[in-house]
Every structure is written in structure tokens, then in C-alpha cells.
Design an enzyme around this catalytic site. Sequence first.
Site, PDB file in Angstrom:
ATOM      1  N   CYS A 236      40.430  88.552 102.892  1.00 21.40           N
ATOM      2  CA  CYS A 236      40.045  89.673 102.022  1.00 21.40           C
ATOM      3  C   CYS A 236      40.395  89.308 100.581  1.00 21.40           C
ATOM      4  CB  CYS A 236      40.735  90.963 102.456  1.00 21.40           C
ATOM      5  SG  CYS A 236      40.583  91.317 104.224  1.00 21.40           S
ATOM      6  N   ALA A 237      39.917  88.134 100.165  1.00 22.97           N
ATOM      7  CA  ALA A 237      40.441  87.466  98.968  1.00 22.97           C
ATOM      8  C   ALA A 237      39.933  88.033  97.653  1.00 22.97           C
ATOM      9  CB  ALA A 237      40.090  85.973  99.033  1.00 22.97           C
ATOM     10  N   ALA A 238      38.711  88.538  97.609  1.00 24.84           N
ATOM     11  CA  ALA A 238      38.139  88.981  96.331  1.00 24.84           C
ATOM     12  C   ALA A 238      38.944  90.151  95.745  1.00 24.84           C
ATOM     13  CB  ALA A 238      36.692  89.404  96.546  1.00 24.84           C
ATOM     14  N   PRO A 239      39.070  90.215  94.407  1.00 23.58           N
ATOM     15  CA  PRO A 239      38.379  89.397  93.407  1.00 23.58           C
ATOM     16  C   PRO A 239      39.008  88.039  93.127  1.00 23.58           C
ATOM     17  CG  PRO A 239      39.703  91.038  92.308  1.00 23.58           C
ATOM     18  CD  PRO A 239      39.836  91.312  93.794  1.00 23.58           C
ATOM     19  N   GLY A 240      40.146  87.705  93.788  1.00 23.65           N
ATOM     20  CA  GLY A 240      40.557  86.318  93.782  1.00 23.65           C
ATOM     21  C   GLY A 240      41.817  85.934  93.037  1.00 23.65           C
ATOM     22  N   GLY A 241      42.561  86.899  92.514  1.00 26.01           N
ATOM     23  CA  GLY A 241      43.773  86.541  91.786  1.00 26.01           C
ATOM     24  C   GLY A 241      44.767  85.766  92.625  1.00 26.01           C
ATOM     25  N   LYS A 242      44.915  86.140  93.891  1.00 29.18           N
ATOM     26  CA  LYS A 242      45.880  85.463  94.760  1.00 29.18           C
ATOM     27  C   LYS A 242      45.385  84.070  95.151  1.00 29.18           C
ATOM     28  CE  LYS A 242      47.257  90.005  96.371  1.00 29.18           C
ATOM     29  NZ  LYS A 242      46.245  90.655  95.474  1.00 29.18           N
ATOM     30  N   ASP A 257      36.095  86.469 102.154  1.00 31.93           N
ATOM     31  CA  ASP A 257      35.833  87.874 101.846  1.00 31.93           C
ATOM     32  C   ASP A 257      34.426  88.212 102.323  1.00 31.93           C
ATOM     33  OD1 ASP A 257      37.341  90.054  99.943  1.00 31.93           O
ATOM     34  OD2 ASP A 257      35.177  90.368  99.949  1.00 31.93           O
ATOM     35  N   CYS A 352      47.810  97.465  98.434  1.00 35.09           N
ATOM     36  CA  CYS A 352      48.055  98.146  97.153  1.00 35.09           C
ATOM     37  C   CYS A 352      48.026  99.647  97.391  1.00 35.09           C
ATOM     38  CB  CYS A 352      47.033  97.716  96.101  1.00 35.09           C
ATOM     39  SG  CYS A 352      45.299  98.026  96.552  1.00 35.09           S
TER      40      CYS A 352
END
Length: 420
Positions: A236-242, A257, A352
Site C-alpha cells: 500500500c505504498a503510494a504516494p511513496g514517501g516510505k 499499490d 495514520c
Amino acid sequence: MARPRLAPEAPGVPARRAALRLLDAVLRRGLPLEAALASATGDLDRREDRGLAHAIAAAVLRRLPDLDALIDSATQRPLPDDAKARFALRIALGQALVLGTPPHAAIATVLPLVDGGPRKLVHGVFGTLMRGNARLPDAASLPADTDARWVTAWGEDMVIAAAQAIAQQPPLDLSLKGDAGPDGTTLAPRHRRLSEAGPIADLPGYAAGDWWVQDLAASIPARLLGPGPGTALDLCAAPGGKTLQLAAAGWDVTALDSSAARLARLEENMARTGLSAKIVTGDALVWKPAEPADAVLLDAPCSATGIFRRHPDVLHRVRPSVIAETAALQKRLLGRAADWVKPGGRLVYATCSLEPAEGEVQLDRFLSERSNFTVEPARVDELPEGVMPHERGYVRTLPGMLAEAGGMDGFFVVRLRRAG
């Protein structure tokens, strides 16, 4: 016979009409503010007008209970929640009392949104409030159901801190690829906080790919995986900061994602920063990796109530039924993610959310079902300044933490170790 052409609206009115459509989408139809932007502002030619419509809608949502209280104080009978006159007054008052628009401009650009009797009502109520020097309280009021839920979960002090936080524009946090970044406050390694930023693309180091925008709390999950090398799955990576954090830390990352559109933003940031990862479009409930990974990061879909400072619409959309639905999805995703961790490897679960059902309760259930996983406690030296791990080893960030430095979003983060 040709249809007569409508006269163009006065300057400023189309943006307010778009703001009205945005508020209707959020409050009546339950859509996320960002998801409604394209359709609600599609007829606006200028980028500045689209930004203004978004700013007005966000300001109203940030202070909605207080704006409604002012409106009700100046009417003989409460207006229905969905009345167009109430929406118009919210927009006029939000401009005047939150955004600092001169009152004459605030009301002049709103009156064309209503006709006949409602127009007279809007003009009269707004004038009464302005003549009475109406003001908003320093701390915002939260929606009643959110207030009650959070008092039960966290106590009065947390709710007071949340009310103060939503009344303020949050600072801008940047995660750094290395050591270079704009001048600002540093609250953790590879971090900068800016109180005033202006256009993102104009900041030093943007074009060079030195950093990306990411709330300080949102950076904690990847921080708990530390430096590579090794294989890492960012689910569930988007938007990708991690994903960017993990790639910068030396991990061999696969980012998954289900949203191709949101992954396109990650690809853009990858190109800008010069970092690399394997990007896969797929549903984590269906897709599976070819082999287990050394580390798996699951920042699961959730109610998102922890990011209310930047997305105040969540407090007006999220109900217990939404929390229950996302918690059920998280359970399924967490079970699959756990299967993809190598023996001896680590799993970081994060949301979050400020709802215990999506954090602490989820952890307890998982541990009761998966005896081959244990909590690997977070250490103080891994966390931003002023953030302490819970006595059980997980991290829970709440409104009020780092308040003097600008605060942070609400997150639940736990690191788990699979038995070897």
C-alpha cells in the site's frame, strides 16, 4: 433557434461556486475533499482559482462547528444542515474569519450562489455577524461524534490538543535523501521542518531531488526498519514517501499499490530523486511476492483520522461503520503481510489513524493469532525528538506531541519480529 449565451459571472464567483460543490461533495455525499477536486473545479480555467476553491472549502471544514454556531446565533430558527443558505454563509464566514478576506468581498462573491429569499437571509445574517464583530475561538470545536469518541479513547487533554491543532495550518515537513536540504528545524535525522514554505517546487533542492514532502510522523514506520541492505516490501505504498526512505537507506525495495495513478506520483519522485525501486500495480489481497522478504512495511488503508490537520474533511466523513470496515480490511492485509516475512525478519504495521480499533486493538488481535511474531520495541534513538515509545514497545503519536514545534500527525506504528 440558438440558445442565448449566459453572461460571465463576476470575478471570484466561479471559485466560490466550486467551493460550494466541494463542500456538498464532502458533507452531503461523503467524498474525500481531494477526490472531489477534479469534478468540482473542472470548469475553472486558472490554477489560482482552483487553489482558492480548495482553500475556502478546507477553511470551512477546519472550523465547521464554530461557523455553524455563529450562523445559528444570528438566525431565529436553525437552518437545515443541507440548506444552500447555510452553505453560502459558511463560505462567506470562512473567507472573512479564517482566510482574512475583506468582509465586503466575502459576501459579494457569495450572494450570487443563492437566489430570492435565501439571498436576503444570507446578506442579513452575514451583516449582523460582521457588525457584531464576530470572531472564532482560538481553539476549534471538533464534530460532536469525533469529540465523544476521542474523549473515550484518549481523554479530554487529547481532544483539547486536537482542537488547537486543527485551528492552525500545520508546518511543512521534508524527508531528506542525504544531508542536504533547505534551512529549517531538524527534529530527526534526515528531516527538515519549515514554518512557511511557498510553492514546493521553488524550494532549494527540489529540482536536484534532495528531499520529498512527508509528515514527521509518517516517516516513523520506515525509520523503524533502519538501514539496508536486504529486501523490503512496501505494501500500500503510494504516494511513496516510505518507499523513498527505504531506497535512500539502502534497501532493495518492491513497492506495491492498487492505484496506478498514485504510483505515477511515486515514479515521478523516483525520477526526481534518482532513487530506485521495483514498482508494482496490484492488490495486496491478491498479489503475492515470488519469495519472502527481510522486511515488510504495511502502512494499511485506514480511516485517516490522524491526518485531520491537513485533511479536515476526514472528521466530517468518518463514522464508526467506516472504522469497522477499514479495521476488517487491515486484519486481512496484516495476515497476508506476515506470511511474506522471512523467518527472523521484521514486519512494521502502521496506520495514520487515531482510532484504537485500527492500532492497539489490531495489534492485540494479531499477536493472539500469530504466536511466531513478537513486538520488537522501538528505541528512543530511532524516533524524532520528543517522541517516546509506549511501554509495550509500539509508537503512538497524538495531537499535543511536539506542539511547541508545530505538532505532528496521529499515527500507530509497531515493529514485529518473526521467529527464526
